[in-house]
Design a protein around this motif. Structure first.
Motif, short mmCIF file in Angstrom:
data_model
loop_
_atom_site.label_atom_id
_atom_site.label_comp_id
_atom_site.label_asym_id
_atom_site.label_seq_id
_atom_site.Cartn_x
_atom_site.Cartn_y
_atom_site.Cartn_z
N CYS A 66 49.20 52.97 58.84
CA CYS A 66 50.37 52.17 59.21
C CYS A 66 51.22 52.95 60.20
O CYS A 66 51.74 54.02 59.88
CB CYS A 66 51.23 51.87 57.99
N CYS A 67 51.35 52.40 61.40
CA CYS A 67 52.21 53.01 62.41
C CYS A 67 53.47 52.16 62.52
O CYS A 67 53.37 50.92 62.64
CB CYS A 67 51.46 53.05 63.75
N CYS A 68 54.63 52.78 62.45
CA CYS A 68 55.91 52.06 62.52
C CYS A 68 56.76 52.61 63.65
O CYS A 68 56.91 53.83 63.80
CB CYS A 68 56.70 52.23 61.23
N SER A 69 57.35 51.70 64.42
CA SER A 69 58.29 52.10 65.47
C SER A 69 59.43 51.09 65.48
O SER A 69 59.18 49.89 65.66
CB SER A 69 57.59 52.12 66.83
N PRO A 70 60.68 51.53 65.26
CA PRO A 70 61.07 52.88 64.87
C PRO A 70 60.44 53.28 63.54
O PRO A 70 59.89 52.43 62.83
CB PRO A 70 62.60 52.82 64.78
N PRO A 71 60.51 54.57 63.20
CA PRO A 71 59.84 55.08 62.01
C PRO A 71 60.21 54.34 60.72
O PRO A 71 61.30 53.80 60.60
CB PRO A 71 60.31 56.53 61.93
N TYR A 72 59.26 54.36 59.76
CA TYR A 72 59.47 53.72 58.47
C TYR A 72 60.75 54.23 57.81
O TYR A 72 61.06 55.42 57.83
CB TYR A 72 58.29 53.98 57.52
N SER A 73 61.47 53.30 57.18
CA SER A 73 62.67 53.62 56.42
C SER A 73 62.77 52.67 55.24
O SER A 73 62.59 51.45 55.40
CB SER A 73 63.91 53.48 57.31
N HIS A 74 63.04 53.21 54.05
CA HIS A 74 63.28 52.35 52.89
C HIS A 74 64.40 51.36 53.18
O HIS A 74 64.35 50.20 52.77
CB HIS A 74 63.66 53.17 51.65
N ASP A 75 65.44 51.82 53.89
CA ASP A 75 66.60 50.98 54.17
C ASP A 75 66.27 49.79 55.08
O ASP A 75 67.00 48.82 55.10
CB ASP A 75 67.71 51.81 54.81
N ASP A 76 65.17 49.88 55.84
CA ASP A 76 64.76 48.80 56.74
C ASP A 76 63.82 47.82 56.05
O ASP A 76 63.35 46.88 56.67
CB ASP A 76 64.09 49.40 58.00
N THR A 77 63.54 48.02 54.78
CA THR A 77 62.60 47.18 54.04
C THR A 77 63.37 46.24 53.13
O THR A 77 64.14 46.66 52.27
CB THR A 77 61.66 48.05 53.18
N GLU A 78 63.18 44.93 53.34
CA GLU A 78 63.80 43.92 52.49
C GLU A 78 62.71 43.24 51.67
O GLU A 78 61.79 42.64 52.23
CB GLU A 78 64.53 42.87 53.34
N LEU A 79 62.80 43.35 50.35
CA LEU A 79 61.86 42.67 49.46
C LEU A 79 62.20 41.18 49.41
O LEU A 79 63.37 40.81 49.32
CB LEU A 79 61.92 43.26 48.06
N LEU A 80 61.16 40.34 49.48
CA LEU A 80 61.37 38.89 49.54
C LEU A 80 60.93 38.16 48.29
O LEU A 80 61.14 36.97 48.18
CB LEU A 80 60.64 38.33 50.77
N ASP A 81 60.29 38.87 47.36
CA ASP A 81 59.90 38.27 46.09
C ASP A 81 60.57 39.02 44.96
O ASP A 81 61.16 40.05 45.16
CB ASP A 81 58.38 38.23 45.92
N LYS A 82 60.47 38.48 43.78
CA LYS A 82 61.16 39.12 42.65
C LYS A 82 60.20 39.78 41.74
O LYS A 82 59.07 39.57 41.61
CB LYS A 82 61.97 38.09 41.90
#
Length: 121
Positions: free
Chosen positions: A105-121
């Protein structure tokens, strides 16, 4: 330090539930604009549906078989497949095979937990 060795990189579980090894990340290795990780999804498991607000991701499947949800699409993924996931696109992967599903997995900008929004419960 712009080099890492696989055996020395500790894995962790991300917000979406995959097991990740950050092979190259600015917080650790000194690179600037992207991150590269290996994600492992166990047999019979899947990641949670999520999206990233800023990061564009490129997945490259190296082992196993799976199913990907990307926006309104659902399709099989296999070794050698490369998939682009644009920022804001809901996505998840499920391991549908008999062995671990491994994805670079390549991410740009770099991976961040703060940039991840969970959409299911």
């Amino acid at each position: 330090m712009h080099k890492s060795r696989y055996a020395s990189v500790k894995s962790f579980t991300t917000k979406d539930g995959s097991i990740i090894r950050e092979l190259m990340h600015p917080n650790v290795h000194g690179n600037v604009n992207q991150s590269l990780a290996e994600a492992i999804v166990a047999v019979g498991k899947g990641t949670r549906l999520h999206k990233h607000h800023r990061s564009e991701e490129i997945y490259h499947v190296t082992a196993g078989e799976g199913r990907m949800v990307r926006g309104n699409e659902i399709f099989a993924i296999n070794p050698g497949d490369t998939i682009c996931i644009l920022p804001g696109t809901p996505h998840r992967v499920d391991n549908t095979g008999a062995t671990e599903l491994k994805i670079l997995c390549c991410c740009s900008p770099p991976y961040s937990h703060d940039d991840t929004e969970l959409l299911d419960k």
